[in-house]
Motif scaffolding. Structure first.
Motif, PDB file in Angstrom:
ATOM      1  N   VAL A  46       0.867  -1.169   0.000  1.00 29.64           N
ATOM      2  CA  VAL A  46       0.000   0.000   0.000  1.00 29.64           C
ATOM      3  C   VAL A  46       0.907   1.223   0.000  1.00 29.64           C
ATOM      4  N   SER A  47       0.451   2.310  -0.557  1.00 25.92           N
ATOM      5  CA  SER A  47       1.275   3.521  -0.619  1.00 25.92           C
ATOM      6  C   SER A  47       0.868   4.503   0.472  1.00 25.92           C
ATOM      7  N   PRO A  48       1.788   5.375   0.895  1.00 21.96           N
ATOM      8  CA  PRO A  48       1.416   6.420   1.849  1.00 21.96           C
ATOM      9  C   PRO A  48       0.252   7.268   1.350  1.00 21.96           C
ATOM     10  N   ALA A  49       0.209   7.539   0.048  1.00 27.40           N
ATOM     11  CA  ALA A  49      -0.888   8.345  -0.499  1.00 27.40           C
ATOM     12  C   ALA A  49      -2.229   7.656  -0.291  1.00 27.40           C
ATOM     13  N   GLU A  50      -2.268   6.342  -0.466  1.00 27.90           N
ATOM     14  CA  GLU A  50      -3.521   5.624  -0.254  1.00 27.90           C
ATOM     15  C   GLU A  50      -3.946   5.673   1.211  1.00 27.90           C
ATOM     16  N   ARG A  76      -1.132  19.433   2.450  1.00 27.23           N
ATOM     17  CA  ARG A  76       0.264  19.149   2.805  1.00 27.23           C
ATOM     18  C   ARG A  76       0.445  17.678   3.156  1.00 27.23           C
ATOM     19  N   ALA A  77      -0.569  17.048   3.733  1.00 28.92           N
ATOM     20  CA  ALA A  77      -0.475  15.618   4.023  1.00 28.92           C
ATOM     21  C   ALA A  77      -0.339  14.823   2.732  1.00 28.92           C
ATOM     22  N   ARG A  78      -1.099  15.208   1.723  1.00 25.90           N
ATOM     23  CA  ARG A  78      -0.989  14.522   0.425  1.00 25.90           C
ATOM     24  C   ARG A  78       0.407  14.725  -0.178  1.00 25.90           C
ATOM     25  N   HIS A  79       0.908  15.947  -0.100  1.00 27.78           N
ATOM     26  CA  HIS A  79       2.237  16.230  -0.639  1.00 27.78           C
ATOM     27  C   HIS A  79       3.298  15.433   0.122  1.00 27.78           C
ATOM     28  N   ARG A  80       3.160  15.391   1.435  1.00 28.12           N
ATOM     29  CA  ARG A  80       4.154  14.667   2.242  1.00 28.12           C
ATOM     30  C   ARG A  80       4.085  13.166   1.952  1.00 28.12           C
ATOM     31  N   ALA A  81       2.904  12.655   1.682  1.00 27.10           N
ATOM     32  CA  ALA A  81       2.768  11.232   1.367  1.00 27.10           C
ATOM     33  C   ALA A  81       3.568  10.874   0.115  1.00 27.10           C
ATOM     34  N   GLU A  82       3.535  11.749  -0.881  1.00 21.96           N
ATOM     35  CA  GLU A  82       4.321  11.503  -2.091  1.00 21.96           C
ATOM     36  C   GLU A  82       5.818  11.580  -1.790  1.00 21.96           C
ATOM     37  N   TRP A  83       6.200  12.535  -0.957  1.00 19.24           N
ATOM     38  CA  TRP A  83       7.619  12.675  -0.604  1.00 19.24           C
ATOM     39  C   TRP A  83       8.106  11.466   0.178  1.00 19.24           C
ATOM     40  N   VAL A  84       7.294  10.990   1.128  1.00 15.57           N
ATOM     41  CA  VAL A  84       7.677   9.816   1.918  1.00 15.57           C
ATOM     42  C   VAL A  84       7.836   8.603   1.006  1.00 15.57           C
ATOM     43  N   ASN A  86       8.778   8.473  -1.962  1.00 20.96           N
ATOM     44  CA  ASN A  86       9.949   8.577  -2.828  1.00 20.96           C
ATOM     45  C   ASN A  86      11.282   8.641  -2.091  1.00 20.96           C
ATOM     46  N   SER A  87      11.246   9.030  -0.795  1.00 24.25           N
ATOM     47  CA  SER A  87      12.541   9.289  -0.155  1.00 24.25           C
ATOM     48  C   SER A  87      12.660   8.884   1.297  1.00 24.25           C
ATOM     49  N   GLN A  88      11.587   8.499   1.978  1.00 25.32           N
ATOM     50  CA  GLN A  88      11.704   8.283   3.418  1.00 25.32           C
ATOM     51  C   GLN A  88      11.058   6.990   3.881  1.00 25.32           C
ATOM     52  N   LEU A  89      11.061   5.960   3.063  1.00 24.71           N
ATOM     53  CA  LEU A  89      10.438   4.711   3.462  1.00 24.71           C
ATOM     54  C   LEU A  89      11.194   4.015   4.590  1.00 24.71           C
ATOM     55  N   SER A  90      12.428   4.451   4.863  1.00 26.54           N
ATOM     56  CA  SER A  90      13.202   3.829   5.930  1.00 26.54           C
ATOM     57  C   SER A  90      12.762   4.294   7.314  1.00 26.54           C
ATOM     58  N   ALA A  94       6.911   5.195   8.506  1.00 25.86           N
ATOM     59  CA  ALA A  94       6.767   5.906   7.246  1.00 25.86           C
ATOM     60  C   ALA A  94       5.406   5.669   6.609  1.00 25.86           C
ATOM     61  N   GLY A  95       4.744   6.779   6.261  1.00 25.20           N
ATOM     62  CA  GLY A  95       3.499   6.713   5.512  1.00 25.20           C
ATOM     63  C   GLY A  95       2.245   6.559   6.322  1.00 25.20           C
ATOM     64  N   VAL A  96       2.359   6.460   7.649  1.00 26.47           N
ATOM     65  CA  VAL A  96       1.186   6.232   8.492  1.00 26.47           C
ATOM     66  C   VAL A  96       0.539   7.581   8.841  1.00 26.47           C
ATOM     67  N   PRO A  97      -0.747   7.754   8.552  1.00 24.36           N
ATOM     68  CA  PRO A  97      -1.403   9.037   8.863  1.00 24.36           C
ATOM     69  C   PRO A  97      -1.621   9.227  10.354  1.00 24.36           C
ATOM     70  N   SER A  98      -1.569  10.484  10.785  1.00 26.53           N
ATOM     71  CA  SER A  98      -1.686  10.815  12.194  1.00 26.53           C
ATOM     72  C   SER A  98      -2.226  12.240  12.303  1.00 26.53           C
ATOM     73  N   ALA A  99      -2.083  12.841  13.471  1.00 30.30           N
ATOM     74  CA  ALA A  99      -2.491  14.232  13.686  1.00 30.30           C
ATOM     75  C   ALA A  99      -1.758  14.775  14.893  1.00 30.30           C
ATOM     76  N   PHE A 100      -1.571  16.087  14.910  1.00 30.88           N
ATOM     77  CA  PHE A 100      -1.051  16.786  16.069  1.00 30.88           C
ATOM     78  C   PHE A 100      -2.202  17.225  16.970  1.00 30.88           C
ATOM     79  N   LYS A 101      -1.988  17.197  18.245  1.00 31.83           N
ATOM     80  CA  LYS A 101      -2.881  17.886  19.170  1.00 31.83           C
ATOM     81  C   LYS A 101      -2.647  19.387  19.030  1.00 31.83           C
ATOM     82  N   ASP A 102      -3.672  20.183  19.268  1.00 32.90           N
ATOM     83  CA  ASP A 102      -3.591  21.642  19.122  1.00 32.90           C
ATOM     84  C   ASP A 102      -2.789  22.245  20.276  1.00 32.90           C
TER      85      ASP A 102
END
Length: 381
Positions: A46-50, A76-84, A86-90, A94-102
């Motif tokens: 599965v891809s980070p984008a998915e 930005r999450a979509r953009h970061r998913a593409e970057w991950v 291509n370059s940060q699968l290690s 990597a690629g797991v969606p999350s969120a910051f607390k405010d």
């Protein structure tokens, strides 16, 4: 979590919102925890984008009922998913969606700490925590709700805004990390940032059925306003649906940040091979006696641990009788500092006249108790 409805959650009816909601479905996220998703990404199943798209769709499904997201960051999450991809699968997660607390500064997003007094101006740069969180490979899709400044154990904000528990939407998801807990428990996200000074991870985890662990203070960098507390009490962490996810996050984080003198947490790959000596505290030193239903669950857990060969030792919490009084006094001092020094702590545009009644009341309590404050602080150190 089960539900007799379809995957989509119905809009609230005149009689109130649905009693139980969830976002679990057969999409890219499926029913996996964060560790399993990261492994699927590494195997390119599965891809980070998915995963990010699935998380965005799930959040959109349940958040109108739960009220857990305060700011979205989908582009930005979509953009970061593409970057991950291509370059940060290690990266470990990597690629797991999350969120910051405010409650942390994230470039391009407001940080309001749940209060109308803090302006909603987007931050010009990250604080010390956000880039380290992202370095684990997690992809934040937004920021989650909290009560004003994290004072209370329910995520309720000014204007009648509440964050609901997905197990029963007539109940709270706890506080102060209630927004993160609500989304993870509902299956919208597998893991989300949370922090804790006096129960703000542990309370939401307890009432939503999640894993909530407050690490030792000093393991993670804090925002300036919390690092400068007279007695630092904040720890950063996550809420998850599995113990292994919490461990995976903490070990991933310390790969990029481990203060000098702090021993490594290490990995937890299997059950401990040695017998553990576990203390059993049945009653809080800071509240009323534990109710019978809670005691029954606690003792059942102790019995299970004993059956596994561990030694259970009944004990009392290692804090003095004055702890409750001292902590409440310190709580009030923090509110007083917030109300009187908000412009310096948060923004020149901080509007004290828009503070919530609870913060105002805590600050007033602190003013009345200023003569005894040195004693409280001395006992808390």
């Amino acid at each position: 979590m089960t539900d007799t409805t379809a995957d989509a959650v119905a809009d609230p009816t005149p009689a109130g919102p649905p009693r139980r909601v969830h976002a679990f479905r057969d999409d890219a996220l499926g029913y996996d925890d964060a560790s399993a998703l990261a492994e699927r990404v590494r195997r390119r199943e599965v891809s980070p984008a998915e995963l990010v798209e699935a998380a965005i769709e799930r959040c959109a499904t349940v958040d109108p009922v739960l009220g857990a997201l305060v700011h979205t960051d989908y582009d930005r999450a979509r953009h970061r998913a593409e970057w991950v991809r291509n370059s940060q699968l290690s990266a470990p997660l990597a690629g797991v969606p999350s969120a910051f607390k405010d409650a942390v500064r994230v470039e391009g997003l407001p940080m309001t700490l749940g209060s109308s007094a803090v302006p909603t101006r987007p931050a010009l740069h990250d604080g010390p925590y956000a880039p380290l969180f992202r370095a684990t490979g997690l992809i934040p899709v937004g920021t989650t709700a909290m009560p004003p400044f994290g004072w209370t154990a329910a995520t309720e904000r000014q204007g009648g805004l509440v964050t609901r528990n997905p197990w029963d939407t007539g109940r709270t998801s706890g506080g102060s990390s209630g927004g993160s807990a609500s989304l993870v428990a509902a299956g919208a996200l597998p893991i989300a940032h949370a922090n804790d000074g006096g129960g703000s991870i542990r309370i939401p985890a307890a009432v939503t059925g999640l894993v909530g662990f407050k690490p030792s203070r000093g393991r993670h960098p804090d925002e300036k306003f919390s690092a400068n507390m007279p007695i630092p009490i904040i720890s950063q962490s996550v809420v998850t649906r599995s113990v292994r996810d919490t461990v995976a996050f903490l070990t991933a984080f310390e790969a990029g940040h481990r203060p000098v003198g702090v021993p490594p947490l290490g990995t937890v790959a299997q059950a401990p091979g040695r017998r553990l000596r576990i203390g059993l505290v049945e009653h809080s030193p800071a509240g009323d006696p534990t109710d019978a239903a809670t005691l029954a669950v606690l003792r059942e857990a102790a019995d299970r641990l004993a059956a596994l060969g561990h030694e259970i030792v009944p004990t009392t919490a290692p804090v003095p009788d004055s702890f409750r009084e001292d902590f409440i006094a310190y709580w009030g001092l923090l509110a007083l500092g917030t109300s009187s020094g908000g412009r310096g702590m948060f923004s020149p545009e901080f509007a004290a006249e828009r503070l919530d009644p609870f913060t105002i009341g805590l600050a007033a309590m602190a003013r009345r108790g200023l003569p005894s404050l040195p004693l409280h602080l001395y006992r808390l150190y």
